[in-house]
Motif scaffolding. Structure first.
Motif, PDB file in Angstrom:
ATOM      1  N   ASP A 112       0.831  -1.204   0.000  1.00  0.00           N
ATOM      2  CA  ASP A 112       0.000   0.000   0.000  1.00  0.00           C
ATOM      3  C   ASP A 112       0.868   1.258   0.000  1.00  0.00           C
ATOM      4  O   ASP A 112       0.614   2.202  -0.743  1.00  0.00           O
ATOM      5  CB  ASP A 112      -0.918   0.034   1.229  1.00  0.00           C
ATOM      6  CG  ASP A 112      -1.929  -1.098   1.278  1.00  0.00           C
ATOM      7  OD1 ASP A 112      -2.350  -1.576   0.202  1.00  0.00           O
ATOM      8  OD2 ASP A 112      -2.290  -1.504   2.402  1.00  0.00           O
ATOM      9  N   VAL A 113       1.884   1.268   0.855  1.00  0.00           N
ATOM     10  CA  VAL A 113       2.787   2.421   0.944  1.00  0.00           C
ATOM     11  C   VAL A 113       3.491   2.623  -0.389  1.00  0.00           C
ATOM     12  O   VAL A 113       3.599   3.750  -0.886  1.00  0.00           O
ATOM     13  CB  VAL A 113       3.823   2.249   2.084  1.00  0.00           C
ATOM     14  CG1 VAL A 113       4.861   3.360   2.052  1.00  0.00           C
ATOM     15  CG2 VAL A 113       3.137   2.193   3.433  1.00  0.00           C
ATOM     16  N   ARG A 114       3.963   1.542  -0.986  1.00  0.00           N
ATOM     17  CA  ARG A 114       4.688   1.648  -2.248  1.00  0.00           C
ATOM     18  C   ARG A 114       3.799   2.205  -3.363  1.00  0.00           C
ATOM     19  O   ARG A 114       4.233   3.051  -4.142  1.00  0.00           O
ATOM     20  CB  ARG A 114       5.270   0.301  -2.648  1.00  0.00           C
ATOM     21  CG  ARG A 114       6.167   0.433  -3.872  1.00  0.00           C
ATOM     22  CD  ARG A 114       7.053  -0.754  -4.042  1.00  0.00           C
ATOM     23  NE  ARG A 114       6.407  -1.747  -4.857  1.00  0.00           N
ATOM     24  CZ  ARG A 114       6.999  -2.873  -5.222  1.00  0.00           C
ATOM     25  NH1 ARG A 114       8.218  -3.162  -4.804  1.00  0.00           N
ATOM     26  NH2 ARG A 114       6.380  -3.736  -5.970  1.00  0.00           N
ATOM     27  N   ARG A 115       2.562   1.759  -3.427  1.00  0.00           N
ATOM     28  CA  ARG A 115       1.644   2.294  -4.434  1.00  0.00           C
ATOM     29  C   ARG A 115       1.399   3.784  -4.213  1.00  0.00           C
ATOM     30  O   ARG A 115       1.434   4.577  -5.145  1.00  0.00           O
ATOM     31  CB  ARG A 115       0.321   1.526  -4.420  1.00  0.00           C
ATOM     32  CG  ARG A 115       0.366   0.248  -5.223  1.00  0.00           C
ATOM     33  CD  ARG A 115      -0.995  -0.418  -5.296  1.00  0.00           C
ATOM     34  NE  ARG A 115      -1.435  -0.909  -3.993  1.00  0.00           N
ATOM     35  CZ  ARG A 115      -0.977  -2.020  -3.424  1.00  0.00           C
ATOM     36  NH1 ARG A 115      -0.057  -2.733  -4.029  1.00  0.00           N
ATOM     37  NH2 ARG A 115      -1.417  -2.405  -2.248  1.00  0.00           N
ATOM     38  N   ARG A 116       1.186   4.171  -2.979  1.00  0.00           N
ATOM     39  CA  ARG A 116       0.922   5.584  -2.653  1.00  0.00           C
ATOM     40  C   ARG A 116       2.159   6.437  -2.922  1.00  0.00           C
ATOM     41  O   ARG A 116       2.078   7.497  -3.548  1.00  0.00           O
ATOM     42  CB  ARG A 116       0.495   5.687  -1.183  1.00  0.00           C
ATOM     43  CG  ARG A 116       0.159   7.070  -0.730  1.00  0.00           C
ATOM     44  CD  ARG A 116      -0.475   7.063   0.649  1.00  0.00           C
ATOM     45  NE  ARG A 116       0.251   6.341   1.665  1.00  0.00           N
ATOM     46  CZ  ARG A 116       1.214   6.857   2.424  1.00  0.00           C
ATOM     47  NH1 ARG A 116       1.588   8.111   2.266  1.00  0.00           N
ATOM     48  NH2 ARG A 116       1.806   6.133   3.348  1.00  0.00           N
ATOM     49  N   ALA A 117       3.321   5.980  -2.466  1.00  0.00           N
ATOM     50  CA  ALA A 117       4.555   6.759  -2.614  1.00  0.00           C
ATOM     51  C   ALA A 117       4.997   6.841  -4.077  1.00  0.00           C
ATOM     52  O   ALA A 117       5.432   7.902  -4.535  1.00  0.00           O
ATOM     53  CB  ALA A 117       5.666   6.145  -1.764  1.00  0.00           C
ATOM     54  N   SER A 118       4.891   5.746  -4.814  1.00  0.00           N
ATOM     55  CA  SER A 118       5.315   5.770  -6.221  1.00  0.00           C
ATOM     56  C   SER A 118       4.402   6.664  -7.046  1.00  0.00           C
ATOM     57  O   SER A 118       4.871   7.399  -7.922  1.00  0.00           O
ATOM     58  CB  SER A 118       5.370   4.358  -6.807  1.00  0.00           C
ATOM     59  OG  SER A 118       4.092   3.745  -6.790  1.00  0.00           O
ATOM     60  N   LYS A 119       3.115   6.647  -6.755  1.00  0.00           N
ATOM     61  CA  LYS A 119       2.192   7.546  -7.456  1.00  0.00           C
ATOM     62  C   LYS A 119       2.568   9.000  -7.187  1.00  0.00           C
ATOM     63  O   LYS A 119       2.607   9.830  -8.093  1.00  0.00           O
ATOM     64  CB  LYS A 119       0.761   7.275  -7.008  1.00  0.00           C
ATOM     65  CG  LYS A 119      -0.258   8.152  -7.683  1.00  0.00           C
ATOM     66  CD  LYS A 119      -1.662   7.862  -7.208  1.00  0.00           C
ATOM     67  CE  LYS A 119      -2.629   8.828  -7.878  1.00  0.00           C
ATOM     68  NZ  LYS A 119      -3.950   8.753  -7.311  1.00  0.00           N
ATOM     69  N   GLN A 120       2.894   9.297  -5.939  1.00  0.00           N
ATOM     70  CA  GLN A 120       3.252  10.668  -5.566  1.00  0.00           C
ATOM     71  C   GLN A 120       4.584  11.093  -6.179  1.00  0.00           C
ATOM     72  O   GLN A 120       4.706  12.211  -6.677  1.00  0.00           O
ATOM     73  CB  GLN A 120       3.304  10.808  -4.041  1.00  0.00           C
ATOM     74  CG  GLN A 120       3.469  12.231  -3.578  1.00  0.00           C
ATOM     75  CD  GLN A 120       2.294  13.111  -3.968  1.00  0.00           C
ATOM     76  OE1 GLN A 120       1.155  12.755  -3.736  1.00  0.00           O
ATOM     77  NE2 GLN A 120       2.563  14.252  -4.551  1.00  0.00           N
ATOM     78  N   ILE A 121       5.580  10.217  -6.181  1.00  0.00           N
ATOM     79  CA  ILE A 121       6.890  10.589  -6.725  1.00  0.00           C
ATOM     80  C   ILE A 121       6.792  10.792  -8.239  1.00  0.00           C
ATOM     81  O   ILE A 121       7.447  11.679  -8.799  1.00  0.00           O
ATOM     82  CB  ILE A 121       7.994   9.574  -6.330  1.00  0.00           C
ATOM     83  CG1 ILE A 121       9.379  10.218  -6.391  1.00  0.00           C
ATOM     84  CG2 ILE A 121       7.972   8.328  -7.186  1.00  0.00           C
ATOM     85  CD1 ILE A 121       9.669  11.170  -5.300  1.00  0.00           C
TER      86      ILE A 121
END
Length: 109
Positions: free
Chosen positions: A20-29
């Motif tokens: 979940d964190v990776r999906r959220r962070a990668s979308k943001q980056i």
């Protein structure tokens, strides 16, 4: 709970997994990159987000992500978007902190 953190998604549970964190962070980056072409950007984040971005930049599976070293507190990383790929120039550097340990014990109670 810790084993569940490494799952792809939390489903109906109340916590966020690394997936979940990776999906959220990668979308943001990716959004930061797209909205700031040609600029130098500073991103400040927590170690879990940093670790998830590291696995994203390398396209690691979540299982491979488990084996990566934990980022040090206050570490510096430099990542560039070059030729359509993320290029890690520096990762988990703490050189800027050398010599602070002896100062810190006298500065803080």
């Amino acid at each position: 709970i810790m084993d569940s953190f490494w799952e792809e998604t939390a489903g109906e549970r109340d916590w966020e997994t690394l997936g979940d964190v990776r999906r959220r962070a990668s979308k943001q980056i990716e959004e930061i990159r797209d909205n700031n072409e040609g600029k130098t950007i500073l991103v400040v984040t927590h170690g879990v987000v940093l670790r998830s971005l590291y696995s994203y930049f390398h396209n690691f599976t979540l299982e491979e992500s488990r084996c990566q070293p934990k980022p040090e507190s206050a570490c510096l990383c430099e990542v560039c978007w070059e030729h359509g790929i993320w290029d890690i120039k520096m990762w988990n550097s703490t050189d800027h902190l050398s010599g602070l340990a002896s100062t810190a014990k006298h500065s803080f109670l």
